[in-house]
Write a protein that holds these residues in place. Structure first.
Motif, mmCIF file in Angstrom:
data_model
loop_
_atom_site.group_PDB
_atom_site.id
_atom_site.type_symbol
_atom_site.label_atom_id
_atom_site.label_comp_id
_atom_site.label_asym_id
_atom_site.label_seq_id
_atom_site.Cartn_x
_atom_site.Cartn_y
_atom_site.Cartn_z
ATOM 1 N N PRO A 113 0.472 -2.513 -9.314
ATOM 2 C CA PRO A 113 -0.053 -2.103 -8.505
ATOM 3 C C PRO A 113 -1.005 -3.447 -6.793
ATOM 4 N N PRO A 114 -1.388 -3.262 -6.144
ATOM 5 C CA PRO A 114 -2.284 -3.726 -5.694
ATOM 6 C C PRO A 114 -3.775 -3.600 -6.788
ATOM 7 N N THR A 115 -4.317 -5.520 -6.174
ATOM 8 C CA THR A 115 -5.309 -5.361 -7.232
ATOM 9 C C THR A 115 -6.831 -5.435 -6.294
ATOM 10 N N ILE A 116 -8.163 -3.960 -6.626
ATOM 11 C CA ILE A 116 -8.773 -4.737 -5.530
ATOM 12 C C ILE A 116 -9.783 -5.398 -6.013
ATOM 13 N N ILE B 83 -4.606 7.047 0.013
ATOM 14 C CA ILE B 83 -3.472 6.598 0.510
ATOM 15 C C ILE B 83 -1.907 5.819 0.055
ATOM 16 N N ILE B 84 -2.357 5.575 -0.981
ATOM 17 C CA ILE B 84 -0.840 4.512 -1.329
ATOM 18 C C ILE B 84 -1.319 5.114 -3.247
ATOM 19 N N THR C 223 4.826 -5.131 2.860
ATOM 20 C CA THR C 223 5.116 -3.635 2.062
ATOM 21 C C THR C 223 4.723 -2.823 2.688
ATOM 22 N N GLU C 224 5.585 -1.164 2.395
ATOM 23 C CA GLU C 224 5.229 -0.504 3.023
ATOM 24 C C GLU C 224 3.572 -0.073 2.836
ATOM 25 N N ASP C 225 3.273 0.452 1.679
ATOM 26 C CA ASP C 225 2.061 0.721 1.036
ATOM 27 C C ASP C 225 0.767 0.015 1.706
ATOM 28 N N GLY D 175 -22.813 -3.366 5.516
ATOM 29 C CA GLY D 175 -23.850 -4.179 4.969
ATOM 30 C C GLY D 175 -23.551 -4.787 3.740
ATOM 31 N N VAL D 176 -22.166 -4.581 3.306
ATOM 32 C CA VAL D 176 -21.532 -5.266 2.535
ATOM 33 C C VAL D 176 -20.477 -5.199 2.778
ATOM 34 N N GLU D 177 -19.625 -6.718 2.737
ATOM 35 C CA GLU D 177 -18.438 -7.042 3.083
ATOM 36 C C GLU D 177 -17.232 -5.856 2.879
ATOM 37 N N SER D 178 -15.893 -6.856 3.481
ATOM 38 C CA SER D 178 -15.071 -5.844 3.338
ATOM 39 C C SER D 178 -14.316 -6.083 2.219
ATOM 40 N N THR D 179 -13.355 -4.661 1.697
ATOM 41 C CA THR D 179 -13.336 -4.813 0.068
ATOM 42 C C THR D 179 -11.915 -6.255 0.304
ATOM 43 N N VAL D 180 -11.880 -6.457 -0.524
ATOM 44 C CA VAL D 180 -10.490 -7.432 -0.813
ATOM 45 C C VAL D 180 -9.753 -6.484 -1.658
ATOM 46 N N LEU D 181 -8.406 -6.451 -1.043
ATOM 47 C CA LEU D 181 -7.287 -5.956 -2.092
ATOM 48 C C LEU D 181 -5.879 -6.644 -2.176
ATOM 49 N N ASP D 182 -5.956 -7.385 -2.922
ATOM 50 C CA ASP D 182 -3.985 -7.608 -3.353
ATOM 51 C C ASP D 182 -2.910 -7.702 -3.303
ATOM 52 N N MET D 183 -2.706 -7.606 -2.194
ATOM 53 C CA MET D 183 -1.321 -6.778 -1.438
ATOM 54 C C MET D 183 0.403 -7.322 -2.583
ATOM 55 N N THR D 184 0.060 -8.436 -3.263
ATOM 56 C CA THR D 184 0.919 -9.494 -3.620
ATOM 57 C C THR D 184 1.636 -9.164 -5.484
ATOM 58 N N THR D 185 0.179 -8.196 -5.950
ATOM 59 C CA THR D 185 0.124 -7.120 -7.096
ATOM 60 C C THR D 185 0.646 -5.934 -7.516
#
Ligand code: TXA
Ligand code: MG
Length: 342
Positions: free
Chosen positions: A193-196, A210-211, A84-86, A181-191
């Motif tokens: 609005p997107p879901t962390i 940003i979005i 998506t554009e976002d 030191g902690v892992e990446s943020t996982v952001l679901d772009m298929t919902t």
């Protein structure tokens, strides 16, 4: 299997070392490498048998999908659709960086065991010179979970990887301590609005700048169905039981006294300035309210607890601002939801 640990230094010519890593990867082996978050255990993401070796070395349940690491932003469209554009805006703002974006996958490109049971694929471009050089030299996608034995804290130093996976993997690129030191943020772009799905190095505030508003996953694990399959497993756990405790000095002091009366030895993980001389072990993770420092030192502190004879670990909670949300998410998991209340 012998495990070789090779330092890569920015000032030296490391071509041979990367070539050795690439040779292992292209012939179906696994290689551990540093990223800006934690060390990853990589295999060529298009090679099903190589990916299988990741699950074996880690002892990881095979229904938990892996993140695909890429070396160029443009590569994302080789593996994913519905960008998506976002998503474009987020990639422009934060890639390379600790943000994994989940998209619908293009079938038949990435090996099926990278994304077991889901129609989506999580992709990120890491912000670390060693990871990027390895990806450039490989010219292919790397499936890579954190390079720890499943259930243990993620590795923030090559020595942690060696501790966990010695004899199980052939090669570790040692790029020193990771930064975030902690892992990446996982952001679901298929919902919408997107879901962390997992809070991490890219904060909710940064994403929303940003979005606009996104949905944040439940703050307490267990409250919702695990959309990110990894959410249902025990994680980051040291050997002794861990309890989250309030930062109040009196509460902590009384907790230590009570536990001592019960004959228990206590390790504490908390801010530099905490005055608890009575604790048997104290692991300082940075100035009070400095969530970046806490994120950076947390996994090392959890591993250090395993070197003690503590019967119980108390970890001092922090606020949820910035990367604090990720820190508390990991602490609550390491504690399996337990809080110390006297
Ligand atoms: O910072 C990081 O993300 C590190 C470094 C090595 O890049 N990697 C990492 O990978 O933490 P791992 O496998 O330990 O955690 C990946 C998380 C898991 O909770 C998994 O369930 C989730 O991401 N995940 C991966 N692909 C997914 C997908 N398609 N849909 C939902 N969740 C996904
Ligand atoms: Mg992990």
């Amino acid at each position: 299997m012998e495990t070789i640990l090779i330092p890569v230094d920015k000032t030296l010519d490391n071509k041979k070392k990367y070539k050795q890593a690439v040779d292992i990867l292209t012939s179906g082996g696994v290689v551990a490498f540093p990223t800006e978050t934690v060390y990853g255990l990589g295999a060529l993401a298009t090679d099903e048998q190589a990916v299988q070796k990741i699950f074996e070395a880690k002892g990881r349940p095979s229904d938990n999908p892996l993140i695909v690491h890429i070396g160029n932003k443009e590569d994302v469209s080789n593996y994913a659709t519905g960008i998506t554009e976002d998503a474009e805006k987020l990639m422009t703002a934060y890639w390379p960086g600790p943000l994994t974006l989940v998209f619908d996958k293009i079938p038949g490109v990435i090996a099926s065991n990278v994304t077991p049971g889901v129609e989506t694929v999580g992709i990120r471009m890491p912000d670390h010179p060693v990871a990027l050089e390895l990806l450039r030299a490989l010219a292919g996608p790397l499936a890579a979970p954190s390079a720890n034995r499943s259930g243990k804290p993620s590795p923030t130093e090559a020595a942690h990887v060696y501790e966990d996976l010695k004899g199980l993997i052939p090669f570790i690129l040692d790029g020193g301590q990771t930064g975030i030191g902690v892992e990446s943020t996982v952001l679901d772009m298929t919902t919408s609005p997107p879901t962390i799905l997992r809070p991490g190095g890219t904060t909710q505030e940064m994403i929303e700048a940003i979005i606009g508003p996104v949905r944040a996953g439940s703050k307490s694990p267990g409250e919702q169905a695990p959309r990110s399959p990894g959410m249902k497993y025990m994680h980051y756990a040291p050997e002794a039981p861990l309890f989250v405790i309030s930062p109040d000095t009196t509460t902590i002091r009384e907790a230590v006294e009570t536990l001592h009366r019960e004959g228990k030895r206590v390790a504490i993980i908390g801010p530099d300035d905490l005055d608890v001389l009575a604790a048997d072990w104290y692991f300082a993770v940075g100035p009070r309210n400095n969530n970046d420092a806490m994120a950076s030192h947390l996994y090392r502190a959890l591993r250090q607890c395993d070197l003690t004879e503590a019967d119980i670990i108390l970890a001092v909670e922090t606020d949820l601002t910035g990367v604090g949300a990720a820190v508390m998410n990991r602490l609550i998991k390491a504690a399996d939801g337990k809080r110390y209340i006297d």
